[in-house]
Design an enzyme around this catalytic site. Structure first.
Site, mmCIF file in Angstrom:
data_model
loop_
_atom_site.group_PDB
_atom_site.id
_atom_site.type_symbol
_atom_site.label_atom_id
_atom_site.label_comp_id
_atom_site.label_asym_id
_atom_site.label_seq_id
_atom_site.Cartn_x
_atom_site.Cartn_y
_atom_site.Cartn_z
ATOM 1 N N LEU A 42 0.822 -1.219 0.000
ATOM 2 C CA LEU A 42 0.000 0.000 0.000
ATOM 3 C C LEU A 42 0.850 1.260 0.000
ATOM 4 O O LEU A 42 0.455 2.286 -0.509
ATOM 5 C CB LEU A 42 -0.904 0.023 1.240
ATOM 6 C CG LEU A 42 -2.032 -0.998 1.298
ATOM 7 C CD1 LEU A 42 -2.702 -0.968 2.665
ATOM 8 C CD2 LEU A 42 -3.051 -0.725 0.209
ATOM 9 N N GLY A 43 2.008 1.177 0.616
ATOM 10 C CA GLY A 43 2.844 2.372 0.677
ATOM 11 C C GLY A 43 4.095 2.081 1.482
ATOM 12 O O GLY A 43 4.270 1.006 2.049
ATOM 13 N N SER A 44 4.943 3.099 1.514
ATOM 14 C CA SER A 44 6.203 2.938 2.211
ATOM 15 C C SER A 44 6.407 4.140 3.100
ATOM 16 O O SER A 44 6.230 5.281 2.660
ATOM 17 C CB SER A 44 7.311 2.843 1.167
ATOM 18 O OG SER A 44 8.542 2.758 1.805
ATOM 19 N N ASP A 104 -0.181 7.808 11.218
ATOM 20 C CA ASP A 104 1.264 8.042 11.317
ATOM 21 C C ASP A 104 1.631 8.723 12.642
ATOM 22 O O ASP A 104 1.784 9.938 12.721
ATOM 23 C CB ASP A 104 1.781 8.856 10.122
ATOM 24 C CG ASP A 104 3.272 8.597 9.918
ATOM 25 O OD1 ASP A 104 3.912 8.124 10.884
ATOM 26 O OD2 ASP A 104 3.789 8.839 8.824
ATOM 27 N N ARG A 124 -1.005 14.018 3.851
ATOM 28 C CA ARG A 124 -0.422 12.694 3.574
ATOM 29 C C ARG A 124 -0.654 11.739 4.741
ATOM 30 O O ARG A 124 -0.598 10.516 4.564
ATOM 31 C CB ARG A 124 1.079 12.813 3.280
ATOM 32 C CG ARG A 124 1.848 13.405 4.425
ATOM 33 C CD ARG A 124 3.348 13.548 4.213
ATOM 34 N NE ARG A 124 3.893 14.300 5.345
ATOM 35 C CZ ARG A 124 4.069 15.597 5.359
ATOM 36 N NH1 ARG A 124 3.808 16.323 4.293
ATOM 37 N NH2 ARG A 124 4.514 16.207 6.445
ATOM 38 N N ASN A 125 -0.870 12.276 5.922
ATOM 39 C CA ASN A 125 -1.081 11.438 7.102
ATOM 40 C C ASN A 125 -2.548 11.362 7.522
ATOM 41 O O ASN A 125 -2.856 10.947 8.630
ATOM 42 C CB ASN A 125 -0.211 11.931 8.264
ATOM 43 C CG ASN A 125 1.252 11.640 7.986
ATOM 44 O OD1 ASN A 125 1.560 10.646 7.334
ATOM 45 N ND2 ASN A 125 2.142 12.503 8.435
ATOM 46 N N LYS A 170 1.856 -2.852 8.885
ATOM 47 C CA LYS A 170 3.104 -2.089 8.734
ATOM 48 C C LYS A 170 4.241 -2.918 9.283
ATOM 49 O O LYS A 170 4.237 -3.308 10.454
ATOM 50 C CB LYS A 170 3.010 -0.760 9.484
ATOM 51 C CG LYS A 170 4.196 0.149 9.216
ATOM 52 C CD LYS A 170 4.172 1.411 10.053
ATOM 53 C CE LYS A 170 3.267 2.472 9.484
ATOM 54 N NZ LYS A 170 3.457 3.791 10.167
ATOM 55 N N PHE A 211 9.884 4.057 8.421
ATOM 56 C CA PHE A 211 10.556 2.896 9.007
ATOM 57 C C PHE A 211 9.906 1.578 8.644
ATOM 58 O O PHE A 211 10.074 0.588 9.323
ATOM 59 C CB PHE A 211 10.705 3.020 10.527
ATOM 60 C CG PHE A 211 9.480 3.510 11.243
ATOM 61 C CD1 PHE A 211 9.480 4.752 11.826
ATOM 62 C CD2 PHE A 211 8.348 2.724 11.327
ATOM 63 C CE1 PHE A 211 8.361 5.207 12.487
ATOM 64 C CE2 PHE A 211 7.236 3.176 11.996
ATOM 65 C CZ PHE A 211 7.251 4.431 12.587
ATOM 66 N N GLY A 212 9.195 1.569 7.565
ATOM 67 C CA GLY A 212 8.639 0.291 7.159
ATOM 68 C C GLY A 212 7.752 0.401 5.951
ATOM 69 O O GLY A 212 7.508 1.479 5.431
ATOM 70 N N VAL A 213 7.317 -0.758 5.505
ATOM 71 C CA VAL A 213 6.396 -0.795 4.373
ATOM 72 C C VAL A 213 5.021 -1.200 4.895
ATOM 73 O O VAL A 213 4.908 -1.874 5.919
ATOM 74 C CB VAL A 213 6.865 -1.801 3.303
ATOM 75 C CG1 VAL A 213 8.027 -1.250 2.512
ATOM 76 C CG2 VAL A 213 7.218 -3.131 3.919
ATOM 77 N N VAL A 214 3.997 -0.759 4.187
ATOM 78 C CA VAL A 214 2.633 -1.068 4.608
ATOM 79 C C VAL A 214 1.962 -1.905 3.529
ATOM 80 O O VAL A 214 1.982 -1.540 2.346
ATOM 81 C CB VAL A 214 1.826 0.233 4.853
ATOM 82 C CG1 VAL A 214 0.419 -0.094 5.333
ATOM 83 C CG2 VAL A 214 2.523 1.124 5.863
ATOM 84 N N ASP A 229 3.209 15.834 12.962
ATOM 85 C CA ASP A 229 3.328 15.555 11.529
ATOM 86 C C ASP A 229 1.957 15.583 10.866
ATOM 87 O O ASP A 229 1.614 14.704 10.078
ATOM 88 C CB ASP A 229 4.009 14.190 11.331
ATOM 89 C CG ASP A 229 4.501 14.007 9.901
ATOM 90 O OD1 ASP A 229 4.455 14.977 9.131
ATOM 91 O OD2 ASP A 229 4.916 12.888 9.559
HETATM 92 P P1 AMP Z 1 3.321 5.461 6.988
HETATM 93 O O1 AMP Z 1 4.492 4.585 7.215
HETATM 94 O O2 AMP Z 1 2.366 5.431 8.135
HETATM 95 O O3 AMP Z 1 3.732 6.847 6.562
HETATM 96 O O4 AMP Z 1 2.509 4.828 5.734
HETATM 97 C C1 AMP Z 1 3.031 4.841 4.426
HETATM 98 C C2 AMP Z 1 1.901 4.792 3.420
HETATM 99 O O5 AMP Z 1 1.194 3.556 3.542
HETATM 100 C C3 AMP Z 1 0.835 5.866 3.621
HETATM 101 O O6 AMP Z 1 1.164 7.039 2.930
HETATM 102 C C4 AMP Z 1 -0.406 5.227 3.054
HETATM 103 O O7 AMP Z 1 -0.464 5.403 1.658
HETATM 104 C C5 AMP Z 1 -0.198 3.749 3.337
HETATM 105 N N1 AMP Z 1 -0.893 3.356 4.576
HETATM 106 C C6 AMP Z 1 -0.419 3.446 5.833
HETATM 107 N N2 AMP Z 1 -1.295 2.987 6.710
HETATM 108 C C7 AMP Z 1 -2.381 2.601 6.007
HETATM 109 C C8 AMP Z 1 -3.652 2.054 6.365
HETATM 110 N N3 AMP Z 1 -3.961 1.806 7.639
HETATM 111 N N4 AMP Z 1 -4.525 1.784 5.385
HETATM 112 C C9 AMP Z 1 -4.205 2.052 4.100
HETATM 113 N N5 AMP Z 1 -3.035 2.559 3.693
HETATM 114 C C10 AMP Z 1 -2.124 2.840 4.632
#
Ligand code: AMP
Length: 532
Positions: free
Chosen positions: A122-124, A263, A249-250, A148, A127-130, A245
């Site tokens: 879903l995203g990065s 986040d 985006r959050n 995550k 400190f990790g990938v989601v 933050d």
């Molecule tokens: P983060 O590490 O929290 O910044 O998340 C990185 C990216 O993952 C975000 O910008 C979202 O696009 C995606 N993401 C994070 N958490 C979720 C979630 N609970 N549901 C859907 N997408 C998420």
């Protein structure tokens, strides 16, 4: 079934306090196999297995006695224990619903590794990938979740990343609000994984910047999001937390009309009599979103979150534009201290913009609190109306009888108003006589009282064709595209940007943090940050 050897301590503990009947539910439903696991069990979880509050108190006393014995050596619990606030009953503000829908079985902070399977990325983040995932509950029911995973370097998890990851877990563990992303639990596997509520529609920023044919978001919906955000932030503030933050985006979209604050990696408790958190040393912060006191002194508070709320409002009404685009980070502080502010986006009413300006008051004490903001938002709420006669004049906002119209600007004494057509998404001016006002559902009756008389030329496509007007900064910086050409800011001492740009993650998949323009530079002449 016989008790497992590894959990005989639990049986003994429960027998000692005449609660042996809860041995299997605690072991199997709450997944508690070690004394430390009780750190993640909430009173509601114990309620869920039928344990009454007096029995819970007995259990808590017994655990205290057990803990006064030898300490756990497990590093995860040591670190989490260090961050986790004391267990206490959540004190929800009066406006928070007391009964939130929970996945079957309630919150179980420890989730067995095999119960979660990961799917698409879903995203990065920093400190990790989601990933999208599926969590199978003990009952066999599956819940869609977001997972995550802590990024692990060749030599195991990196210190600060692990710390931030666990800090995020420990903060989220204690939060329950309809507009705060919910943490379901933690998988103590390799890698460590946070299992969170899934926001299937992704980030608000991605939605705001989605290209055609995705329609833009209606002004009325943006106002709803602002109200949800103010409520969530009032909740965090009431719990003594500063987010640090806040940005589109959050904010994640759980449904087309529901945002959730996410986040929590930068969240910190507000300490001391001044209710501030002062960061030590140069660490990356989202520069263009930050209040002057955060940029100058590394000081964060609820008032600096309010400043960020104003910038987030600006992003929403600018279609996800980057604040201070083209301005080198070290100049942003100077601009702010010279009283320059982001300009009013065309979609933003004067009333909402003046609310943003209040959020950007130079002195933190002069900014409204989040709970005050909830009321101010109500006052600035745009009126809803209905078109009662077709408008086809050249230059005017076209509308047909029956179209829902959101009035962005207009006063009872003016004959031309500015608004958005809910059917076409277009924004422009129209004769006031073409619209009758209705009271928006659930909101007090409002009338357009905002000053200013729009003219026929004051029309904006509203993004259907993607042709949003670019806002001009008061103190015009270089154009947006030029920002990319600005050399990376260097941290004091000549080091590269200190943000942990994940190795091997291409720029396109990095989150905002991967962009050095957000980093916290130490330009010459800036005072050093005080120690933490
Ligand atoms: P983060 O590490 O929290 O910044 O998340 C990185 C990216 O993952 C975000 O910008 C979202 O696009 C995606 N993401 C994070 N958490 C979720 C979630 N609970 N549901 C859907 N997408 C998420």
């Amino acid at each position: 079934m016989l008790p497992e050897a590894g959990s005989l301590w639990l049986l003994k503990l429960l027998r000692d306090i005449q609660l042996a009947q809860f041995y299997w539910p605690i072991l199997e439903e709450l997944n508690v196999t070690r004394p430390e696991h009780f750190d993640f069990v909430k009173p509601e979880d114990l309620d869920g297995i039928g344990m009454g509050r007096p029995a819970q108190r007995r259990l808590s006393e017994a655990l205290k006695r057990l803990r006064s014995g030898p300490k756990s050596k497990n590093w995860v619990y040591k670190i989490l224990g260090g961050f986790a606030p004391e267990h206490k009953e959540p004190t929800l503000p009066s406006d928070s619903p007391r009964h939130l829908p929970e996945p079957e079985g309630g919150l179980k902070c420890l989730i067995p590794e095999g119960a979660v399977c990961r799917g698409e990325l879903l995203g990065s983040g920093c400190f990790g990938v989601v990933h999208r995932g599926l969590w199978t509950l003990p009952s066999g029911k599956s819940v869609p979740v977001a997972v995550k995973s802590l990024r692990v370097g060749p030599e195991g998890p990196m210190g600060t990343e692990l710390g931030d990851f666990l800090r995020e877990v420990s903060v989220m563990m204690n939060l329950e609000h309809p507009h705060v992303l919910r943490l379901h639990g933690l998988v103590l596997g390799q890698p460590l994984q946070m299992v969170m509520e899934l926001a299937p529609l992704g980030s608000l920023h991605a939605r705001l910047t989605a290209p055609a044919p995705t329609p833009p978001l209606l002004v009325a919906l943006l106002c709803l999001f602002l109200r949800q955000l103010a409520g969530a932030m009032a909740y965090l503030g009431a719990r003594g937390l500063v987010h640090r933050d806040l940005a589109t985006r959050n904010l994640l979209l759980a449904s087309p009309r529901t945002i959730k604050v996410a986040d929590f990696g930068l969240v910190r408790p507000l300490g001391g009599a001044r209710g501030r958190y002062v960061m030590g040393g140069p660490r990356p912060i989202p520069y263009a979103w930050c209040a002057p006191e955060s940029l100058r002194h590394g000081a964060f508070s609820s008032a600096s979150d309010v400043w960020m709320f104003g910038v987030t409002l600006w992003e929403m009404f600018s279609g996800g534009e980057e604040p201070w685009a083209g301005v080198p980070p070290y100049l942003i502080l100077q601009r702010l201290e010279d009283r320059a502010r982001l300009p009013r986006p065309p979609l933003c009413s004067r009333a909402l913009y003046s609310l943003a300006l209040r959020c950007w008051a130079p002195h933190p004490a002069d900014r409204p609190s989040f709970s005050h903001l909830e009321g101010l938002l109500q006052e600035a709420w745009p009126s809803e109306g209905c078109c009662v006669k077709d408008v086809t004049e050249p230059g005017a906002l076209r509308m047909e009888t029956g179209d829902a119209i959101t009035v962005i600007e207009g006063s009872p004494d003016s004959t031309i108003w500015k608004g958005q057509n809910g059917r076409t998404f277009k924004v422009g001016s129209f004769p006031a006589s073409a619209v009758t006002l209705a009271d928006a559902g659930g909101l007090p009756a409002t009338r357009p009282v905002h000053r200013g008389t729009p003219t026929w030329g004051d029309q904006h496509p509203g993004g259907v064709d993607g042709d949003r007007k670019k806002a001009n900064l008061w103190d015009a910086p270089p154009a947006r595209g030029q920002r990319r050409n600005v050399p990376l800011e260097r941290m004091k001492g000549g080091a590269e940007c200190a943000w942990r740009h994940p190795p091997g993650v291409p720029d396109s998949t990095r989150s905002h943090w991967g962009r050095c323009g957000f980093c916290h530079p130490e330009p010459q002449g800036r005072p050093a940050l005080p120690p933490e």
